[in-house]
Design a protein around this motif. Sequence first.
Motif, PDB file in Angstrom:
ATOM      1  N   THR A 111     -23.609  14.140  14.471  1.00 43.42           N
ATOM      2  CA  THR A 111     -23.095  12.839  14.042  1.00 43.42           C
ATOM      3  C   THR A 111     -23.376  11.818  15.122  1.00 43.42           C
ATOM      4  O   THR A 111     -23.141  12.073  16.314  1.00 43.42           O
ATOM      5  CB  THR A 111     -21.583  12.893  13.769  1.00 43.42           C
ATOM      6  N   LEU A 112     -23.858  10.656  14.713  1.00 43.67           N
ATOM      7  CA  LEU A 112     -24.057   9.525  15.609  1.00 43.67           C
ATOM      8  C   LEU A 112     -23.315   8.340  15.017  1.00 43.67           C
ATOM      9  O   LEU A 112     -23.507   8.007  13.848  1.00 43.67           O
ATOM     10  CB  LEU A 112     -25.538   9.203  15.762  1.00 43.67           C
ATOM     11  N   GLN A 113     -22.465   7.715  15.822  1.00 44.61           N
ATOM     12  CA  GLN A 113     -21.629   6.630  15.322  1.00 44.61           C
ATOM     13  C   GLN A 113     -21.610   5.470  16.308  1.00 44.61           C
ATOM     14  O   GLN A 113     -21.437   5.669  17.516  1.00 44.61           O
ATOM     15  CB  GLN A 113     -20.199   7.111  15.076  1.00 44.61           C
ATOM     16  N   ALA A 114     -21.782   4.248  15.789  1.00 46.69           N
ATOM     17  CA  ALA A 114     -21.646   3.023  16.571  1.00 46.69           C
ATOM     18  C   ALA A 114     -20.442   2.255  16.047  1.00 46.69           C
ATOM     19  O   ALA A 114     -20.288   2.094  14.822  1.00 46.69           O
ATOM     20  CB  ALA A 114     -22.909   2.170  16.471  1.00 46.69           C
ATOM     21  N   THR A 115     -19.558   1.800  16.946  1.00 50.57           N
ATOM     22  CA  THR A 115     -18.336   1.119  16.524  1.00 50.57           C
ATOM     23  C   THR A 115     -18.151  -0.184  17.279  1.00 50.57           C
ATOM     24  O   THR A 115     -18.677  -0.374  18.383  1.00 50.57           O
ATOM     25  CB  THR A 115     -17.100   2.000  16.754  1.00 50.57           C
TER      26      THR A 115
END
Length: 654
Positions: free
Chosen positions: A335-339
């Motif tokens: 999983t890759l997530q930008a917030t």
Amino acid sequence: MAWPTSPETGLCSLDFAVESSAIDGARGRAPLGVLSNMKMFKLPRRNGAAVVVPAVCAALLSVLPWSPASAADPDAPPTLLDTVVVTATGQPTALGDVLAPVQIITRDQIELAQAGDLAELLRFFAGVELGRNGGPGQVTSVFIRGGESNHTLVLVDGVRVNPATSGGAALQNIAPESIERIEVVKGPRATLYGSDAIGGVINVITRGSAAADGSSVGGTLRGGSFGTIAGAARGRYNGERLSATLQAEHEKVDGFPALKGFDDDTGYQRDSVNADARYQLGAATLGARWWDARGDVEYYGFDADFNRAVVSQQYRNQTGALDVTLPLGERVSSTLQATRTLDRIDQKQSDDRVETRRHALDAALVYALDAHRISTGLNLAREDVEALNFGTAIDQRRDIVALRAQDEWQAGRHRAVIGGSLTDYEGFGGRVDGSLDYGYDWRDGTRLLASAGTGFRAPDATDRFGFGGNPDLDPEKARNYELGVQQRLGAHQRADLRVFRSDVDDLINTLCDADFNCTSVNVDRYRNTGVELSYQLTLQQWSAYLSGIHQDPEDRATGDTLLRRARRSAALKLSRRMGRYQAGVDVLASGARQDFGGVRLGGYTLLNLTAGAELTRRCSLQLRVENLFDKDYETADTYRQPERSYYATLRYAY
């Protein structure tokens, strides 16, 4: 055991646990211009009268189907232990496999509560204590197991919303209409979430992130006491590859005179939007989420001459996330997530303002093996703070790098979750944290538990560069030890007993000399020991949650009990469905406590009644009476709490 390798969601039934907390004072999100990091006052060591659940509640409980045999009704809904929890381990886990103390508030209970904000949803759980400066929209602090308000980490769909300035997250600005469920995990969780997760973690999971199958539209109208009027509209599309949800909500409350000695109301207004979209692209899942709340709030502050007066401010809270989940074989997922997070307050009567902007990138790998589920992750974050408070300006940036690893292990009767993290904060350097949760299935339905963990709170921008700021501060440090036993009574009942001790050292406090020259230093420390007992029942017709706590939050330097903490409290949430109808009762009994300046706040018992009816297949009506006995009480000195009040909610879904 087979471990899931991708996020799962499910309609969570009400979980059952109790929580204890202790603090050195209530440092909530105080309005600008009000010093909130104060030296604590002493509280005499006295035991108040024992808090008991009223007899009416005992009578209601006497009709519940307590036996395991009755809980095994074949017509009952999916079992309690099938409930999927995400926050405890960072991965989807069946409640029956979770070792940490977890509490869940479901969508059904959220609707029945008809609460105006997140804080109101949390208040009827013993040990999750609130300090509130009046009514709707006012400064609200939540205290979980030995932590201050900024020792509780609040997430929205897993995204941190705590500001990088003094005080905790703005619980009062999160609308219940946008929430599918709430997961509360107690004790330090720094190995997963880093700073602020000392007392516990509250994860708000929005409806778009955990929606059922099928497309739908719906709306809600709510009105009641104190000039309350609110409305929400929601639409969901669910196709073969794409699913999306959009919801908008508005609430306006005229309020009431929150401060004793004043007759002016303090109003509140909130507009919020949350959106969610998921797209299946081959084996990958692409996701996007957005939550935004903004509005105005009036409160009792100070005018230009430092006289008490009703003033106002604008606020905005926002989170956004883009993520991609991709299986890398049968046993590995990534999983890759930008917030992005925004927390902003602007005063209307002055130029004072405060703003936190946080950008983060998180990468994770999960390995699902026969007896292990191993997860690793890297988090990169940048926090920017701009503030102006009484002429003191802050314009600071800091970078954060965190590495984490966790192993969930099962062999025969043994279960364990072992985690560790290394965090580097610009400003004070590295921090190593660890945690261990162990469970032994002693016999059928009985599990023995032991856990230990550490946590910390990094000095925020106000501590370091605000009034009396000190750039050389160390982080506040926590250690937690716990023993417990879980007892399953059939498939739909569970009891949980926990004995715990929490120690927090190097608390940051502001000390001033006779000339009011102030400096922030690491000086305080406290210990909280306690026992919490909880029971939960979830059946097709009945839902019950009963909890109680006894604790001894102590200032280790003076031996005094800490402020705004009740030594004993108990809570009951009970509801029953009867065909098209539903009825419920909420009871909270809390002991006495002491506030700043040696003021004693008396104990109180609150009783709320709820009722609902399905008017048609698509339309329902719900009614609620708050504070039925019109109890006059305070959770913060001189600030009134709502008197007896009435609310009605009309819901439509198609």
